[in-house]
Write an enzyme that holds these catalytic residues in place. Sequence first.
Site, PDB file in Angstrom:
ATOM      1  NE  ARG A 158      -4.091  -1.791   0.266  1.00 34.87           N
ATOM      2  CZ  ARG A 158      -4.119  -3.081  -0.081  1.00 34.87           C
ATOM      3  NH1 ARG A 158      -3.075  -3.642  -0.647  1.00 34.87           N
ATOM      4  NH2 ARG A 158      -5.212  -3.800   0.120  1.00 34.87           N
ATOM      5  CB  SER A 232      -8.464  -1.641   4.315  1.00 36.12           C
ATOM      6  OG  SER A 232      -8.777  -2.945   3.936  1.00 36.12           O
ATOM      7  CD  GLU A 327      -5.454   1.068   1.969  1.00 34.51           C
ATOM      8  OE1 GLU A 327      -5.564   1.613   0.857  1.00 34.51           O
ATOM      9  OE2 GLU A 327      -6.183   0.144   2.352  1.00 34.51           O
TER      10      GLU A 327
HETATM   11  N1  EPU Z   1     -10.261 -10.416  10.730  1.00 31.59           N
HETATM   12  C1  EPU Z   1     -10.885 -10.414  11.959  1.00 31.59           C
HETATM   13  N2  EPU Z   1     -11.900  -9.538  12.178  1.00 31.59           N
HETATM   14  C2  EPU Z   1     -12.307  -8.661  11.222  1.00 31.59           C
HETATM   15  C3  EPU Z   1     -11.680  -8.662   9.966  1.00 31.59           C
HETATM   16  C4  EPU Z   1     -10.640  -9.545   9.733  1.00 31.59           C
HETATM   17  O1  EPU Z   1     -10.534 -11.174  12.848  1.00 31.59           O
HETATM   18  O2  EPU Z   1     -13.238  -7.886  11.502  1.00 31.59           O
HETATM   19  C5  EPU Z   1      -9.171 -11.381  10.495  1.00 31.59           C
HETATM   20  C6  EPU Z   1      -9.705 -12.708  10.042  1.00 31.59           C
HETATM   21  O3  EPU Z   1      -8.914 -13.724  10.585  1.00 31.59           O
HETATM   22  C7  EPU Z   1      -9.483 -12.666   8.543  1.00 31.59           C
HETATM   23  C8  EPU Z   1      -8.173 -11.886   8.471  1.00 31.59           C
HETATM   24  O4  EPU Z   1      -8.306 -10.912   9.483  1.00 31.59           O
HETATM   25  O5  EPU Z   1      -9.360 -13.925   8.010  1.00 31.59           O
HETATM   26  C9  EPU Z   1      -7.896 -11.241   7.160  1.00 31.59           C
HETATM   27  O6  EPU Z   1      -9.032 -10.508   6.702  1.00 31.59           O
HETATM   28  P1  EPU Z   1      -9.198 -10.196   5.153  1.00 31.59           P
HETATM   29  O7  EPU Z   1      -9.037 -11.430   4.334  1.00 31.59           O
HETATM   30  O8  EPU Z   1     -10.453  -9.416   4.951  1.00 31.59           O
HETATM   31  O9  EPU Z   1      -7.933  -9.314   4.816  1.00 31.59           O
HETATM   32  P2  EPU Z   1      -7.399  -7.955   5.446  1.00 31.59           P
HETATM   33  O10 EPU Z   1      -5.954  -8.156   5.737  1.00 31.59           O
HETATM   34  O11 EPU Z   1      -8.253  -7.463   6.536  1.00 31.59           O
HETATM   35  C10 EPU Z   1      -6.553  -7.044   3.161  1.00 31.59           C
HETATM   36  C11 EPU Z   1      -6.636  -5.760   2.388  1.00 31.59           C
HETATM   37  C12 EPU Z   1      -7.968  -5.676   1.653  1.00 31.59           C
HETATM   38  C13 EPU Z   1      -8.098  -6.865   0.730  1.00 31.59           C
HETATM   39  C14 EPU Z   1      -7.994  -8.161   1.572  1.00 31.59           C
HETATM   40  C15 EPU Z   1      -7.975  -9.396   0.717  1.00 31.59           C
HETATM   41  C16 EPU Z   1      -5.243  -4.198   3.608  1.00 31.59           C
HETATM   42  C17 EPU Z   1      -5.190  -2.963   4.434  1.00 31.59           C
HETATM   43  N3  EPU Z   1      -6.449  -4.614   3.270  1.00 31.59           N
HETATM   44  O12 EPU Z   1      -7.539  -6.971   4.190  1.00 31.59           O
HETATM   45  O13 EPU Z   1      -7.932  -4.502   0.850  1.00 31.59           O
HETATM   46  O14 EPU Z   1      -9.330  -6.864   0.031  1.00 31.59           O
HETATM   47  O15 EPU Z   1      -6.734  -8.146   2.308  1.00 31.59           O
HETATM   48  O16 EPU Z   1      -6.771  -9.495   0.054  1.00 31.59           O
HETATM   49  O17 EPU Z   1      -4.195  -4.756   3.266  1.00 31.59           O
HETATM   50  C18 EPU Z   1      -8.456  -2.196   0.814  1.00 31.59           C
HETATM   51  O18 EPU Z   1      -7.245  -1.997   0.715  1.00 31.59           O
HETATM   52  O19 EPU Z   1      -9.287  -1.254   0.826  1.00 31.59           O
HETATM   53  C19 EPU Z   1      -8.927  -3.548   0.934  1.00 31.59           C
HETATM   54  C20 EPU Z   1     -10.218  -3.849   1.118  1.00 31.59           C
END
Ligand code: EPU
Length: 332
Positions: A158, A232, A327
């Site tokens: 990012r 995010s 972000e």
């Molecule tokens: N989780 C929780 N609680 C929550 C949300 C997430 O415990 O409320 C934990 C869960 O274990 C889940 C893990 O976090 O499995 C990962 O969640 P997720 O797969 O949604 O990925 P993320 O790391 O939260 C990132 C990106 C997203 C992107 C997803 C999928 C960043 C800041 N965000 O989210 O990007 O869609 O991975 O690759 O890196 C964005 O940048 O706007 C965005 C949506």
Amino acid sequence: MNKFSLQPFNTFGVDAQCSNLIKIYSEQDIYDTLLTYGDPYKVVGGGSNILLAGDIEATVMLNQIKGIQVIDEDDNHVLVTVGGGENWHNLVMWSISHNLSGLQNLSLIPGSVGAAPIQNIGAYGVEQSSCFHSLRAISLTSGLTKLYYREDCKFGYRDSIFKKLDAGKYIITHVSYMLSKEVNINVSYGAIRNELNNRKIETPTLKQISNVICDIRASKLPDPIVVGNAGSFFKNPIVTIEAYESLLQKYPEIVAFPFGDQMKLSAGWLIDRAGWKGHSQNGAGVYKNHALVLINDGTNSGGDIWQLAMDIQADVLTKYGVEVAPEVNVWG
Ligand code: EPU
């Protein structure tokens, strides 16, 4: 001085005024704007990665430069140049309809093509940097054009030079991507693999991967047309192995992923576990299905969302000793 509302141009849907608001359809429009209106200048694409925390004393250029053009191709690749104001998801759909791979995991990310390199958008194991070839930008101070190749952009998680040394200095007019004629797929991300298995798809097409990703996104992330948000809000923090291990002792269920020789902690998990998921204050909220997403829960003011973000940041720092950094770009 006339004031113009940016409410229709940010996906949080908050109201904030700017000094001038100019729609940019061509490079000539940029030169004309630089000659006609005073600085400072700010650039808005899809408005999906900004929080307008207050009014902005600036001339805002709305990048509407459109077009997807094939520039070159060989047996294996196609080089496309895309207007910075083109919608990102339209580009992804175009690539899939031409059976070109590389962007399919980035389906349904809101925003414009010109904004994609700035925060090096990424999802489901892929970042736009993996297909990025070059971009063309115009300096907001000199009006001169500059070409950036991949190594010039200093892409990171990012992150890019446009968030650091060159932040706010350029308007990105065109971005070129090198797409592959061979179907290269990346389904390493657990949620995609599981969903493909559920659907009994063994060798997915680009379209099938895109469909799965659109469905996963729709189930977790709010549609900005329905609920104001910017995806995010925070980045996942990167910490040393030692810091991770000491957190792991206290919180054995902490969610984290290896990131080079460090660890990337799930900010969603930290914020969720700290009790913020579903919380709402002064019309600003934390989305019920994903703690990393802040939502407009009825406020007109980005300041309310920024206050919530700072409250969360302070609480996570107190509880875990970890800073979650925004972000999204915060203005005003
Ligand atoms: N989780 C929780 N609680 C929550 C949300 C997430 O415990 O409320 C934990 C869960 O274990 C889940 C893990 O976090 O499995 C990962 O969640 P997720 O797969 O949604 O990925 P993320 O790391 O939260 C990132 C990106 C997203 C992107 C997803 C999928 C960043 C800041 N965000 O989210 O990007 O869609 O991975 O690759 O890196 C964005 O940048 O706007 C965005 C949506």
